[in-house]
Design a protein around this motif. Structure first.
Motif, PDB file in Angstrom:
ATOM      1  N   ALA A   1       0.748  -1.254   0.106  1.00 32.64           N
ATOM      2  CA  ALA A   1      -0.050   0.013   0.062  1.00 32.64           C
ATOM      3  C   ALA A   1       0.799   1.286   0.054  1.00 32.64           C
ATOM      4  N   MET A   2       0.304   2.285  -0.638  1.00 33.14           N
ATOM      5  CA  MET A   2       1.139   3.855  -0.519  1.00 33.14           C
ATOM      6  C   MET A   2      -0.182   4.208   0.359  1.00 33.14           C
ATOM      7  N   VAL A   3       0.393   5.010   1.493  1.00 31.43           N
ATOM      8  CA  VAL A   3      -0.335   5.942   2.389  1.00 31.43           C
ATOM      9  C   VAL A   3       0.269   7.367   2.434  1.00 31.43           C
ATOM     10  N   VAL A   4      -0.528   8.102   2.058  1.00 29.63           N
ATOM     11  CA  VAL A   4      -0.010   9.770   2.014  1.00 29.63           C
ATOM     12  C   VAL A   4      -0.867  10.359   3.142  1.00 29.63           C
ATOM     13  N   ALA A   5       0.000  10.799   3.968  1.00 28.15           N
ATOM     14  CA  ALA A   5      -0.437  11.480   5.009  1.00 28.15           C
ATOM     15  C   ALA A   5       0.534  12.471   5.540  1.00 28.15           C
ATOM     16  N   PRO A   6       0.802  13.985   5.440  1.00 27.00           N
ATOM     17  CA  PRO A   6      -0.880  14.283   5.001  1.00 27.00           C
ATOM     18  C   PRO A   6      -0.695  14.508   3.656  1.00 27.00           C
ATOM     19  N   ALA A   7      -2.109  14.366   3.096  1.00 28.64           N
ATOM     20  CA  ALA A   7      -2.603  14.363   1.543  1.00 28.64           C
ATOM     21  C   ALA A   7      -2.740  15.681   1.285  1.00 28.64           C
ATOM     22  N   THR A   8      -1.766  16.717   1.040  1.00 26.49           N
ATOM     23  CA  THR A   8      -2.139  18.184   0.602  1.00 26.49           C
ATOM     24  C   THR A   8      -3.205  18.224  -0.526  1.00 26.49           C
ATOM     25  N   ALA A   9      -3.505  19.548  -0.692  1.00 28.02           N
ATOM     26  CA  ALA A   9      -4.437  19.867  -1.772  1.00 28.02           C
ATOM     27  C   ALA A   9      -3.432  19.688  -3.204  1.00 28.02           C
ATOM     28  N   ASN A  10      -2.179  20.264  -2.982  1.00 32.32           N
ATOM     29  CA  ASN A  10      -1.301  20.274  -4.182  1.00 32.32           C
ATOM     30  C   ASN A  10      -1.294  18.628  -4.654  1.00 32.32           C
ATOM     31  N   LEU A  11      -0.863  17.752  -3.631  1.00 25.38           N
ATOM     32  CA  LEU A  11      -0.643  16.532  -3.798  1.00 25.38           C
ATOM     33  C   LEU A  11      -1.669  15.782  -4.480  1.00 25.38           C
ATOM     34  N   MET A  12      -2.800  15.986  -3.869  1.00 28.56           N
ATOM     35  CA  MET A  12      -4.282  15.627  -4.593  1.00 28.56           C
ATOM     36  C   MET A  12      -4.382  15.956  -6.015  1.00 28.56           C
ATOM     37  N   ALA A  13      -3.968  17.158  -6.220  1.00 27.29           N
ATOM     38  CA  ALA A  13      -4.224  17.726  -7.603  1.00 27.29           C
ATOM     39  C   ALA A  13      -3.220  17.103  -8.553  1.00 27.29           C
ATOM     40  N   GLN A  14      -1.862  17.079  -8.042  1.00 24.60           N
ATOM     41  CA  GLN A  14      -1.134  16.475  -9.166  1.00 24.60           C
ATOM     42  C   GLN A  14      -1.628  14.908  -9.398  1.00 24.60           C
ATOM     43  N   PHE A  15      -2.062  14.190  -8.328  1.00 20.77           N
ATOM     44  CA  PHE A  15      -2.565  12.813  -8.586  1.00 20.77           C
ATOM     45  C   PHE A  15      -3.723  12.696  -9.662  1.00 20.77           C
ATOM     46  N   ALA A  16      -4.708  13.687  -9.145  1.00 21.37           N
ATOM     47  CA  ALA A  16      -6.031  13.855  -9.968  1.00 21.37           C
ATOM     48  C   ALA A  16      -5.714  13.907 -11.333  1.00 21.37           C
ATOM     49  N   GLN A  17      -4.522  14.862 -11.799  1.00 22.71           N
ATOM     50  CA  GLN A  17      -4.172  15.397 -13.007  1.00 22.71           C
ATOM     51  C   GLN A  17      -3.138  14.287 -13.655  1.00 22.71           C
ATOM     52  N   GLY A  18      -2.677  13.431 -12.964  1.00 22.16           N
ATOM     53  CA  GLY A  18      -1.765  12.359 -13.592  1.00 22.16           C
ATOM     54  C   GLY A  18      -0.409  13.256 -13.566  1.00 22.16           C
ATOM     55  N   MET A  19      -0.028  14.141 -12.822  1.00 14.25           N
ATOM     56  CA  MET A  19       1.247  14.807 -13.171  1.00 14.25           C
ATOM     57  C   MET A  19       2.271  14.309 -12.555  1.00 14.25           C
ATOM     58  N   ALA A  20       3.640  14.095 -12.797  1.00 15.65           N
ATOM     59  CA  ALA A  20       4.849  13.607 -11.994  1.00 15.65           C
ATOM     60  C   ALA A  20       5.800  14.694 -11.995  1.00 15.65           C
ATOM     61  N   SER A  21       5.734  15.601 -11.087  1.00 18.55           N
ATOM     62  CA  SER A  21       6.444  16.765 -10.857  1.00 18.55           C
ATOM     63  C   SER A  21       7.595  16.675  -9.715  1.00 18.55           C
ATOM     64  N   ASP A  22       7.153  15.714  -8.977  1.00 17.11           N
ATOM     65  CA  ASP A  22       7.985  15.310  -7.866  1.00 17.11           C
ATOM     66  C   ASP A  22       8.087  13.949  -7.501  1.00 17.11           C
ATOM     67  N   LEU A  23       8.796  13.523  -6.417  1.00 21.42           N
ATOM     68  CA  LEU A  23       9.047  12.517  -5.976  1.00 21.42           C
ATOM     69  C   LEU A  23       7.648  11.526  -5.770  1.00 21.42           C
ATOM     70  N   ILE A  24       6.804  12.181  -4.826  1.00 20.76           N
ATOM     71  CA  ILE A  24       5.466  11.800  -4.411  1.00 20.76           C
ATOM     72  C   ILE A  24       4.556  11.454  -5.465  1.00 20.76           C
ATOM     73  N   SER A  25       4.609  12.349  -6.407  1.00 20.93           N
ATOM     74  CA  SER A  25       3.666  12.213  -7.533  1.00 20.93           C
ATOM     75  C   SER A  25       3.819  11.165  -8.535  1.00 20.93           C
ATOM     76  N   THR A  26       5.424  11.135  -8.799  1.00 25.65           N
ATOM     77  CA  THR A  26       5.740  10.169  -9.652  1.00 25.65           C
ATOM     78  C   THR A  26       5.619   8.890  -8.958  1.00 25.65           C
ATOM     79  N   LEU A  27       5.859   8.564  -7.890  1.00 26.07           N
ATOM     80  CA  LEU A  27       5.562   7.309  -6.957  1.00 26.07           C
ATOM     81  C   LEU A  27       4.136   6.906  -7.052  1.00 26.07           C
ATOM     82  N   TYR A  28       3.181   8.036  -7.067  1.00 26.19           N
ATOM     83  CA  TYR A  28       1.916   7.523  -7.160  1.00 26.19           C
ATOM     84  C   TYR A  28       1.355   7.035  -8.685  1.00 26.19           C
ATOM     85  N   LEU A  29       2.107   7.587  -9.734  1.00 29.01           N
ATOM     86  CA  LEU A  29       1.696   7.147 -10.778  1.00 29.01           C
ATOM     87  C   LEU A  29       2.293   5.472 -11.255  1.00 29.01           C
ATOM     88  N   GLN A  30       3.529   5.322 -10.551  1.00 29.74           N
ATOM     89  CA  GLN A  30       4.208   4.177 -10.719  1.00 29.74           C
ATOM     90  C   GLN A  30       3.394   3.162 -10.056  1.00 29.74           C
TER      91      GLN A  30
END
Length: 187
Positions: A83-112
């Motif tokens: 599992a991947m647990v995101v805590a805190p999940a900030t508005a910025n991280l959730m926006a990156q996830f929702a839009q499929g952006m890979a602009s930092d390590l966490i958003s890239t991990l989410y997509l992978q």
């Protein structure tokens, strides 16, 4: 019966609720899970690597390009996680996830990542209730993400409202329920 050891990727976003992530990391480790912590650059302003490394027993990772991971940190850190647990999940991280952006390590991990994702949002009440954030939350739910919280209460901006990150014990219980539900569906 002894609970199964799980491999958890704990991603910590840059919000004041990051201080609760240390307790969550500790609770995950005490429950017998292997925890790998990654933090956003902003998270390092709220919580230090020494604390998280001591609690997880592993070095904290911040960057996509890290010499310790020759295939790429996003590839190696998501291999065989439960599992991947995101805590805190900030508005910025959730926006990156929702839009499929890979602009930092966490958003890239989410997509992978191909394992379940548990988001524990934390932000101010107006931010949580903003139409754009709610649109992103709905997209993430449709994409299969699981959410725990946010809760109502006293916020760091010194007002009461919705936006408190759920308590670590609640996040852990939600994660265990997620594992239990998945095991039931597989059986």
């Amino acid at each position: 019966m002894e609970p199964k050891t799980r491999r958890i990727l704990l991603a910590i976003g840059g919000g004041i609720a990051a201080y609760k992530a240390a307790d969550l990391c500790s609770k995950l480790a005490q429950a017998g899970h292997q925890v790998q912590v990654v933090t956003s650059r902003a998270a390092t302003e709220f919580i230090g690597d020494a604390t998280l490394a001591a609690l997880s027993g592993r070095p904290v990772v911040h960057e996509v390009f890290d010499a310790r991971f020759p295939l790429g940190s996003h590839i190696e850190l998501t291999r065989e996680i439960d599992a991947m647990v995101v805590a805190p999940a900030t508005a910025n991280l959730m926006a990156q996830f929702a839009q499929g952006m890979a602009s930092d390590l966490i958003s890239t991990l989410y997509l992978q990542n191909t394992s379940p994702v548990l988001l524990a949002p934390a932000m101010s009440d107006p931010m949580w209730n903003h139409v754009a954030v709610q649109r992103n939350v709905e997209m993430l739910r449709e994409d299969g993400c699981h959410l725990v919280g946010p809760e109502d209460g006293w916020l760091s901006c010194r007002v009461k409202g919705t936006g408190r990150m759920s308590e670590p014990v609640t996040i852990l219980k939600t994660l265990e329920t997620l594992f239990s539900d998945r095991a039931t569906k597989i059986d």
